[in-house]
Design a protein around this motif. Sequence first.
Motif, PDB file in Angstrom:
ATOM      1  N   GLU A  61     -32.159  -5.140  -8.258  1.00 28.60           N
ATOM      2  CA  GLU A  61     -30.975  -5.444  -7.454  1.00 28.60           C
ATOM      3  C   GLU A  61     -29.701  -5.407  -8.297  1.00 28.60           C
ATOM      4  O   GLU A  61     -29.716  -5.705  -9.485  1.00 28.60           O
ATOM      5  CB  GLU A  61     -31.097  -6.833  -6.822  1.00 28.60           C
ATOM      6  CG  GLU A  61     -32.163  -6.943  -5.751  1.00 28.60           C
ATOM      7  CD  GLU A  61     -32.146  -8.316  -5.091  1.00 28.60           C
ATOM      8  OE1 GLU A  61     -32.142  -8.368  -3.858  1.00 28.60           O
ATOM      9  OE2 GLU A  61     -32.141  -9.326  -5.830  1.00 28.60           O
ATOM     10  N   LEU A  62     -28.614  -5.071  -7.636  1.00 27.64           N
ATOM     11  CA  LEU A  62     -27.265  -5.261  -8.160  1.00 27.64           C
ATOM     12  C   LEU A  62     -26.667  -6.434  -7.417  1.00 27.64           C
ATOM     13  O   LEU A  62     -26.669  -6.453  -6.179  1.00 27.64           O
ATOM     14  CB  LEU A  62     -26.419  -4.001  -7.962  1.00 27.64           C
ATOM     15  CG  LEU A  62     -24.985  -4.052  -8.513  1.00 27.64           C
ATOM     16  CD1 LEU A  62     -24.990  -4.297 -10.013  1.00 27.64           C
ATOM     17  CD2 LEU A  62     -24.236  -2.781  -8.177  1.00 27.64           C
ATOM     18  N   ARG A  63     -26.168  -7.418  -8.164  1.00 30.31           N
ATOM     19  CA  ARG A  63     -25.718  -8.662  -7.560  1.00 30.31           C
ATOM     20  C   ARG A  63     -24.273  -8.946  -7.936  1.00 30.31           C
ATOM     21  O   ARG A  63     -23.846  -8.666  -9.047  1.00 30.31           O
ATOM     22  CB  ARG A  63     -26.608  -9.827  -8.034  1.00 30.31           C
ATOM     23  CG  ARG A  63     -28.083  -9.618  -7.729  1.00 30.31           C
ATOM     24  CD  ARG A  63     -28.969 -10.628  -8.429  1.00 30.31           C
ATOM     25  NE  ARG A  63     -30.378 -10.453  -8.051  1.00 30.31           N
ATOM     26  CZ  ARG A  63     -31.392 -11.103  -8.594  1.00 30.31           C
ATOM     27  NH1 ARG A  63     -31.161 -11.976  -9.574  1.00 30.31           N
ATOM     28  NH2 ARG A  63     -32.625 -10.883  -8.196  1.00 30.31           N
ATOM     29  N   TRP A  64     -23.542  -9.510  -6.982  1.00 25.55           N
ATOM     30  CA  TRP A  64     -22.184  -9.987  -7.219  1.00 25.55           C
ATOM     31  C   TRP A  64     -22.134 -11.449  -6.795  1.00 25.55           C
ATOM     32  O   TRP A  64     -22.719 -11.833  -5.771  1.00 25.55           O
ATOM     33  CB  TRP A  64     -21.160  -9.208  -6.391  1.00 25.55           C
ATOM     34  CG  TRP A  64     -21.076  -7.754  -6.706  1.00 25.55           C
ATOM     35  CD1 TRP A  64     -20.230  -7.128  -7.573  1.00 25.55           C
ATOM     36  CD2 TRP A  64     -21.866  -6.707  -6.121  1.00 25.55           C
ATOM     37  NE1 TRP A  64     -20.457  -5.777  -7.573  1.00 25.55           N
ATOM     38  CE2 TRP A  64     -21.454  -5.485  -6.696  1.00 25.55           C
ATOM     39  CE3 TRP A  64     -22.900  -6.694  -5.189  1.00 25.55           C
ATOM     40  CZ2 TRP A  64     -22.012  -4.266  -6.349  1.00 25.55           C
ATOM     41  CZ3 TRP A  64     -23.478  -5.485  -4.839  1.00 25.55           C
ATOM     42  CH2 TRP A  64     -23.024  -4.292  -5.413  1.00 25.55           C
ATOM     43  N   SER A  65     -21.427 -12.268  -7.552  1.00 22.54           N
ATOM     44  CA  SER A  65     -21.316 -13.672  -7.173  1.00 22.54           C
ATOM     45  C   SER A  65     -19.934 -14.193  -7.526  1.00 22.54           C
ATOM     46  O   SER A  65     -19.347 -13.820  -8.549  1.00 22.54           O
ATOM     47  CB  SER A  65     -22.384 -14.532  -7.871  1.00 22.54           C
ATOM     48  OG  SER A  65     -22.212 -14.510  -9.270  1.00 22.54           O
ATOM     49  N   GLY A  66     -19.424 -15.054  -6.659  1.00 15.81           N
ATOM     50  CA  GLY A  66     -18.175 -15.751  -6.897  1.00 15.81           C
ATOM     51  C   GLY A  66     -18.406 -17.239  -6.804  1.00 15.81           C
ATOM     52  O   GLY A  66     -19.538 -17.720  -6.828  1.00 15.81           O
ATOM     53  N   THR A  67     -17.334 -18.000  -6.687  1.00 14.59           N
ATOM     54  CA  THR A  67     -17.460 -19.452  -6.620  1.00 14.59           C
ATOM     55  C   THR A  67     -18.149 -19.896  -5.342  1.00 14.59           C
ATOM     56  O   THR A  67     -18.964 -20.814  -5.353  1.00 14.59           O
ATOM     57  CB  THR A  67     -16.061 -20.095  -6.704  1.00 14.59           C
ATOM     58  OG1 THR A  67     -15.414 -19.635  -7.892  1.00 14.59           O
ATOM     59  CG2 THR A  67     -16.172 -21.606  -6.752  1.00 14.59           C
ATOM     60  N   THR A  68     -17.854 -19.237  -4.220  1.00 12.77           N
ATOM     61  CA  THR A  68     -18.389 -19.682  -2.936  1.00 12.77           C
ATOM     62  C   THR A  68     -19.172 -18.607  -2.193  1.00 12.77           C
ATOM     63  O   THR A  68     -19.520 -18.806  -1.038  1.00 12.77           O
ATOM     64  CB  THR A  68     -17.243 -20.163  -2.028  1.00 12.77           C
ATOM     65  OG1 THR A  68     -16.321 -19.064  -1.811  1.00 12.77           O
ATOM     66  CG2 THR A  68     -16.502 -21.334  -2.655  1.00 12.77           C
ATOM     67  N   TRP A  69     -19.452 -17.470  -2.834  1.00  8.55           N
ATOM     68  CA  TRP A  69     -20.128 -16.400  -2.112  1.00  8.55           C
ATOM     69  C   TRP A  69     -20.972 -15.576  -3.075  1.00  8.55           C
ATOM     70  O   TRP A  69     -20.824 -15.650  -4.300  1.00  8.55           O
ATOM     71  CB  TRP A  69     -19.121 -15.481  -1.416  1.00  8.55           C
ATOM     72  CG  TRP A  69     -18.286 -14.718  -2.415  1.00  8.55           C
ATOM     73  CD1 TRP A  69     -17.142 -15.143  -3.026  1.00  8.55           C
ATOM     74  CD2 TRP A  69     -18.576 -13.422  -2.961  1.00  8.55           C
ATOM     75  NE1 TRP A  69     -16.685 -14.200  -3.915  1.00  8.55           N
ATOM     76  CE2 TRP A  69     -17.541 -13.129  -3.902  1.00  8.55           C
ATOM     77  CE3 TRP A  69     -19.583 -12.498  -2.757  1.00  8.55           C
ATOM     78  CZ2 TRP A  69     -17.502 -11.941  -4.619  1.00  8.55           C
ATOM     79  CZ3 TRP A  69     -19.549 -11.309  -3.487  1.00  8.55           C
ATOM     80  CH2 TRP A  69     -18.509 -11.044  -4.386  1.00  8.55           C
ATOM     81  N   GLY A  70     -21.851 -14.758  -2.515  1.00  9.93           N
ATOM     82  CA  GLY A  70     -22.638 -13.851  -3.327  1.00  9.93           C
ATOM     83  C   GLY A  70     -23.221 -12.754  -2.457  1.00  9.93           C
ATOM     84  O   GLY A  70     -23.391 -12.915  -1.240  1.00  9.93           O
ATOM     85  N   ALA A  71     -23.536 -11.603  -3.064  1.00 10.85           N
ATOM     86  CA  ALA A  71     -24.123 -10.475  -2.350  1.00 10.85           C
ATOM     87  C   ALA A  71     -25.103  -9.765  -3.269  1.00 10.85           C
ATOM     88  O   ALA A  71     -24.900  -9.722  -4.484  1.00 10.85           O
ATOM     89  CB  ALA A  71     -23.036  -9.507  -1.871  1.00 10.85           C
TER      90      ALA A  71
END
Length: 357
Positions: free
Chosen positions: A113-123
Amino acid sequence: MLLVAASTHAAPAAAQVDGSVGVGAGTVRYPGGTSFGSAILSPSARYTSAALVADFSSSIASLPGGDWAGLGLMDLSAVTAPASGRQLGVEAIFAGTTVTGAGPTAAAHAVGELRWSGTTWGAEMGAGPSTGLISGAPPVTAFHTRARLWWRPSGGQTSTTVQLSVEPTRFPDGWFTDASAGATFERGQAVVSLWTTARLSSTYASTVASSAYLQVFVRPRVSLEVGGGSSLSEPYQGLPRAGFITFGVRFHRSPRPPPQTAAPQWAPLVPEPPGDSLVVRFRMPDARSVAIAGDWNAWQPVRLRPLGDDVWEGTLVLRRGLYHFNLQVDGADWVVPNGVATVPDGLGGMVAVLVVP
């Protein structure tokens, strides 16, 4: 016995290892009224550093007649771009069952997987192979894809995580898609997870399953767990749709952190730019030494200079971007400086935010 929740995988100030083990019992009921009881053992472990997060969880359940069923999950996530929250992840799942007179069954799934994450979200987006083996039959291989989103709204006394996922799978006889939605609520010493999954297919029968889990910490390192619901059929091992109820106790290596109270919405730290370098200053009363560590240097502490009046100063050379950091006081204690914006570190703590404009 296993509670599922999304997390940001934010890097802590230093590598950390945590784990737990659960023991309990459960009852499984198949369509037609067949049911059996089971004893369950479910260990789990987690390693977290600035560059890598590794999760392992498993469960071993007894079956009638001295047979056994096992499930194991390994998830690795490597941080490739800290400023953007981009990560590369690999998840592997192994399952197996032995039944006297019928032989063993097994299943394995691997997803990159390729993952992105922030303080309040992720994909997350990924794909990989899945295979299954039923004793006496040729193995079956399928192509498995997955897309997931999670959101953690901020504010209030209840921590909430909402997760959505869609998993299209190319089985030998045709496609089927499992769509899931779930939410996890944390309030005080209680954690509640609610999940529902629908299987959509023109080849296989479309069905729906749902489950609920409750975890209550009766001690900082001890929690009681109860769960129940239904599960979809498992085509890789030929397991039918079933209902279940489980209960048990879990022992944790680290105590559960106290609930966080509402805090002022501080702004991120913005260093002063004298020339090509950046200067940061912190007030640390009674400190004998202070060092700074962040995701720009793999969380390796760099000592700050004392200026007097409990003020400590450091010089950094950083490109424009968003960074996370903490301070190490007297060579031992990690401290988040007062008056600076913070984000969760993924392990119940916080890290400070630094912005280079």
